[in-house]
Write an enzyme that holds these catalytic residues in place. Structure first.
Site, short mmCIF file in Angstrom:
data_model
loop_
_atom_site.label_atom_id
_atom_site.label_comp_id
_atom_site.label_asym_id
_atom_site.label_seq_id
_atom_site.Cartn_x
_atom_site.Cartn_y
_atom_site.Cartn_z
N ASP A 156 -1.10 -1.79 -3.17
CA ASP A 156 -2.30 -1.03 -2.79
C ASP A 156 -2.59 -1.15 -1.28
OD1 ASP A 156 -2.60 -0.25 -5.46
OD2 ASP A 156 -3.78 -2.03 -5.92
N ASN A 210 0.72 6.86 -3.22
CA ASN A 210 0.05 6.22 -4.36
C ASN A 210 -1.43 6.54 -4.28
OD1 ASN A 210 -0.22 4.42 -6.65
ND2 ASN A 210 -1.18 2.97 -5.23
N SER A 212 -8.48 6.36 -2.74
CA SER A 212 -7.63 6.46 -1.55
C SER A 212 -6.23 6.91 -1.96
CB SER A 212 -7.48 5.08 -0.88
OG SER A 212 -8.74 4.49 -0.63
N HIS A 227 -5.22 5.06 -5.46
CA HIS A 227 -5.90 3.85 -5.92
C HIS A 227 -7.40 4.13 -6.00
CE1 HIS A 227 -6.50 -0.39 -6.63
NE2 HIS A 227 -7.50 -0.34 -5.75
#
Ligand code: GRF
Length: 220
Positions: free
Chosen positions: A148, A110, A139, A112
């Site tokens: 997150d 992911n 990140s 973020h």
């Protein structure tokens, strides 16, 4: 037979990070290819972008499913159908249950728009400005159940400048995101970044720092 990792990108909207990943994977020697793009919203603009790039792109509308688990079962079926090795969440605005997260443990990334663990969640740029930090960034991390959070693969630092608005800061961070995500995926797909004891180990380090500062110092 190709040894490139087969990647799915999950989106909910615009898909600019998706586009950056698609462009990066076109380079010969890049260790991954995008085999499918899946949006949980049928109106996600990124679906058309992906199709224009010649990539299979489908919507799985979460609103059509009675439960999160039913939605995720369908999502998982499509990922398996495309023989996916790795998932990249790119602006995917849907919380995932532990069952799905565990099935794809250490295979789901992911991005973020903050230097995690600072500012998880929404409205990151306003919160960064209001807090007075002078450096923020973005990140890429492996997905865990907590939102997150998860082992950090790579980060980029971005300055907060005097007079910044959430929009101006967000635009500067987004440019860094477009550099960082292809870099992080390359590290994972090539096996140069992997999780050991819930931290990412980079192999080989060979004097090269996996973290980036973008834009490069001196260019502002
Ligand atoms: C990016 O800022 C990403 O970090 C966040 O949502 C935004 C998605 O933008 N998770 P895009 O759809 O990739 O343009």
């Amino acid at each position: 037979m190709s040894t490139r990792k087969r990647v799915a990108i999950l989106i909910s909207g615009r898909g600019s990070n998706m586009q950056a990943l698609i462009e990066a994977t076109r380079h010969p020697g890049y260790p991954a290819k995008i085999v499918i793009v899946i949006a949980n919203r049928p109106d996600a603009a990124g679906l058309a972008t992906a199709r224009n790039a010649g990539i299979e792109a489908i919507a799985i509308d979460h609103k059509q499913f009675a439960t999160r688990m039913a939605f995720e079962a369908r999502l998982h079926q499509s990922l398996r159908g495309a023989d996916v090795d790795l998932i990249c969440n790119a602006g995917f605005m849907r919380l995932l249950t532990g069952g799905f997260v565990e099935r794809w443990r250490d295979r789901q990334l992911n991005i973020h728009p903050s230097l995690l663990p600072a500012f998880p969640g929404l409205d990151t740029h306003r919160r960064a400005i209001d807090s007075g930090v002078q450096i923020t960034g973005c990140s890429v991390h492996f997905v865990r159940l907590e939102m997150d959070a998860g082992p950090l693969i790579a980060q980029a630092a971005v300055p907060v400048l005097p007079g910044d608005t959430p929009e101006s800061l967000g635009a500067r961070v987004l440019k860094a995101e477009h550099q960082l995500y292809p870099h992080a995926l390359q590290l994972v797909a090539s096996g140069k970044a992997r999780v050991v004891n819930e931290s990412v180990v980079h192999d080989p380090i060979s004097g090269r720092c996996p973290q980036l500062i973008w834009p490069p110092l001196g260019t502002l």
